[in-house]
Motif scaffolding. Structure first.
Motif, short mmCIF file in Angstrom:
data_model
loop_
_atom_site.label_atom_id
_atom_site.label_comp_id
_atom_site.label_asym_id
_atom_site.label_seq_id
_atom_site.Cartn_x
_atom_site.Cartn_y
_atom_site.Cartn_z
N LEU A 477 40.27 27.27 36.43
CA LEU A 477 41.72 27.21 36.76
C LEU A 477 42.81 28.16 37.46
O LEU A 477 43.73 28.41 37.92
N ARG A 478 42.47 29.76 37.43
CA ARG A 478 42.90 30.69 37.52
C ARG A 478 42.26 32.04 37.47
O ARG A 478 41.11 31.85 36.55
N LYS A 479 42.72 33.34 38.42
CA LYS A 479 42.00 34.36 38.10
C LYS A 479 42.51 34.39 36.69
O LYS A 479 43.64 34.31 36.21
N ARG A 480 41.37 35.92 35.72
CA ARG A 480 42.05 36.80 34.67
C ARG A 480 42.90 37.78 35.55
O ARG A 480 43.39 38.13 36.45
N PRO A 481 44.12 38.03 34.53
CA PRO A 481 44.70 39.62 34.68
C PRO A 481 43.37 40.11 34.76
O PRO A 481 43.06 40.63 34.63
#
Length: 560
Positions: A477-481
């Motif tokens: 989905l997306r990268k983590r912070p």
């Protein structure tokens, strides 16, 4: 200027109410006169009635006053000011940064800039950050690296997020770019034209002193193995003739190695490689310097290890990716490995190094079975079928004990969200659809910061520009912070950006690498290189070494 009315009631009813109220005021006034009310009170009451009548009439009529004005709309301009360390060097008028910021703050150029454009100001070295125009005089040349393309991308993305659409970009820099991407191509993606404001050269004809600005190397190396140091030397400005250099490395004042090199005429900066083979184990600090140079030595700390790292590979099905990874571990003397591949329900086939120190009988059942391994590689596994608390024990070893984890995605990767202990370790967020691959061929590209990471920095420029497309990618989905995206799909994206192929981050004391494809082996079989190691071998050899846990080290260390 004009006035119009927005009647609350029909016009005839508004007029009727106004006349009725006016008649009532007239009747009340006559009544006051007949009763002989004192003049003072008569005037006050009459004024109050008139004011009430006017307010009531305004409520019914709802008047509106409108006017128009014209103002010139200035075109948008992004100004990028370089604050890397090279901007602190001498120019024709003081330092490079001081000279260009003076042009931007006052004088004919600054006046023309303010009169013709609406400027958005950014300072940059590795990346761009917004600043106020009145802070130009306070900027300092203390940036560690100059990446023009990444900074241009960051600044224009920020401007677009504010609803601005700049058509031009003013790049204020000495042009010493260390990024891997083309800044012109980065600007072209946004449809922006680049203008350049560069500092002048020093007036002196004497060639400036050379200095070492960066030394790259592995921080942990195996005893008696060849270690490559990549030394970047800067000459501050081009010289008219070749400059001969003697690069020297010392340890505790004793010379360890030397190499002659030449900085060609017209070049400002170049990189040279030195090979070193450590013969004693333990913490080491090498000081790199240039003979006959007054600059301070450049220190580099490394840990020389005389033991091998233990790697455990778990796979629930046979894949080509495992075949090539197995061969890589067999050929690398720095690692001993165990691999368990499922052959059927509850049955595993075991592979491993004959000199492994670990005795593992069957599939791991608890933390004790995992304790001896330094790095874990999870293929297309379903952790829900593991023994109870094994996933939790693995997560604790990564975060608390500083072990490393590699996840190579497959059709079962979407099930990892059902195991929160493992899903929380990943540098990306998964969805149930992550197990459904995007079919290729999928063109990929390295992110700007990937070339500076220990995973890709030795990849040859020609190979980095011609990476073999992948057959499929399992979409996160997306990268983590805080995570770093190393490789991404060039033409596939979602609401959060380009599809992530490879990402890594630090979790507690450990480090985790996510590989979102199981066709990475194409980088080996279809590599464009005709000699030397393939991009596949270069990446995995660097990646496994970058992921190896740090051993106890009481000596000096270099922080990056």
């Amino acid at each position: 200027m004009s006035m119009h009315f927005d009647l609350l009631l029909p016009a005839w009813l508004t007029m009727l109410l106004a006349l009725a109220l006016l008649g009532a005021i007239a009747y009340g006034t006559m009544t006051l006169l007949q009763k002989g009310v004192a003049r003072k009170f008569f005037v006050i009451l009459t004024l109050i009635r008139v004011i009430v009548f006017v307010l009531f009439l305004l409520i019914l009529l709802q008047p509106a006053l409108t006017y128009t004005s014209q103002a010139a709309q200035l075109p948008e301009l992004v100004v990028l000011v370089d604050t890397s360390r090279s901007m602190g060097q001498a120019s024709g008028k003081g330092t490079r940064l001081g000279e260009v910021t003076a042009h931007l703050r006052q004088g004919e150029f600054a006046a023309a800039l303010r009169g013709r454009y609406h400027a958005h100001w950014f300072a940059f070295h590795r990346s761009a950050r917004p600043i106020d125009a009145d802070k130009l005089a306070t900027l300092k040349a203390d940036g560690t690296n100059t990446q023009l393309a990444h900074s241009i991308d960051t600044a224009l993305t920020h401007a677009r997020s504010l609803g601005k659409n700049p058509q031009r970009l003013l790049l204020v820099s000495d042009g010493l770019d260390r990024g891997q991407s083309d800044p012109v191509e980065a600007a072209r993606r946004f449809g922006v034209t680049i203008d350049v404001l560069a500092p002048s050269s020093p007036s002196s004809s004497e060639a400036p002193a050379l200095e070492i600005v960066e030394v790259q190397s592995a921080r942990r190396v195996l005893l008696a193995s060849d270690t490559i140091f990549r030394i970047t030397i800067n000459g501050k400005r081009p010289a008219d003739s070749d400059r001969n250099i003697l690069i020297r490395a010392t340890e505790d004042g004793n010379k360890v190695l030397e190499r002659n090199a030449t900085l060609k005429a017209g070049r400002v900066e170049d990189a040279f490689e030195i090979t070193y083979k450590p013969l004693t184990a333990g913490p080491r600090q090498l000081d790199f310097s240039l003979a006959d140079a007054a600059a301070r030595p450049y220190p580099v700390s490394l840990q020389v290890l005389d033991s091998k790292y233990e790697v455990l590979i778990l796979e629930d099905r046979w894949r080509w990716e495992y075949k090539y990874l197995h061969r890589l571990f067999e050929d690398d003397p720095s690692f001993r490995f165990w691999a368990l591949l499922q052959r059927g329900k509850g049955t595993f086939q075991r592979f491993g190094s004959p000199d492994s120190r670990i005795s593992l009988v069957g599939f791991p059942q608890n933390r004790t079975d995992l304790e001896g391994f330094d790095t874990f590689v999870l293929g297309d596994v379903d952790p829900a079928k593991w023994p109870r608390d094994l996933a939790k024990d693995l997560a604790n070893l990564i975060a608390d004990e500083g072990r490393s984890l590699v996840v190579i995605a497959g059709p079962s990767v979407g099930r990892m969200i059902e195991i929160p202990e493992l899903h929380a370790l990943l540098p990306v967020e998964l969805t149930p659809d992550s197990g459904k691959p995007i079919e290729g061929p999928i063109d990929v590209r390295m992110r700007p910061d990937a070339a500076d990471s220990p995973f890709f920095f030795q990849l040859r420029t020609a190979d980095a520009e011609k990476l073999t497309p992948l057959d499929q990618v399992y979409p996160a989905l997306r990268k983590r912070p805080g995570a770093t995206v190393l490789l991404e799909a060039l033409k596939h994206r979602n609401a959060y950006g380009n599809t992530i192929v490879i990402a890594e981050h630090t979790v507690g004391r450990g480090r985790v690498l996510f590989v979102g494809t199981d066709t990475f082996w194409k980088w080996h079989t279809l590599a464009s290189t005709s000699e030397g190691p393939t991009p596949y071998s270069i990446f995995w050899q660097q990646a496994i070494r970058a992921l190896t846990p740090a051993r106890s080290n009481a000596g000096p260390v270099t922080l990056w």
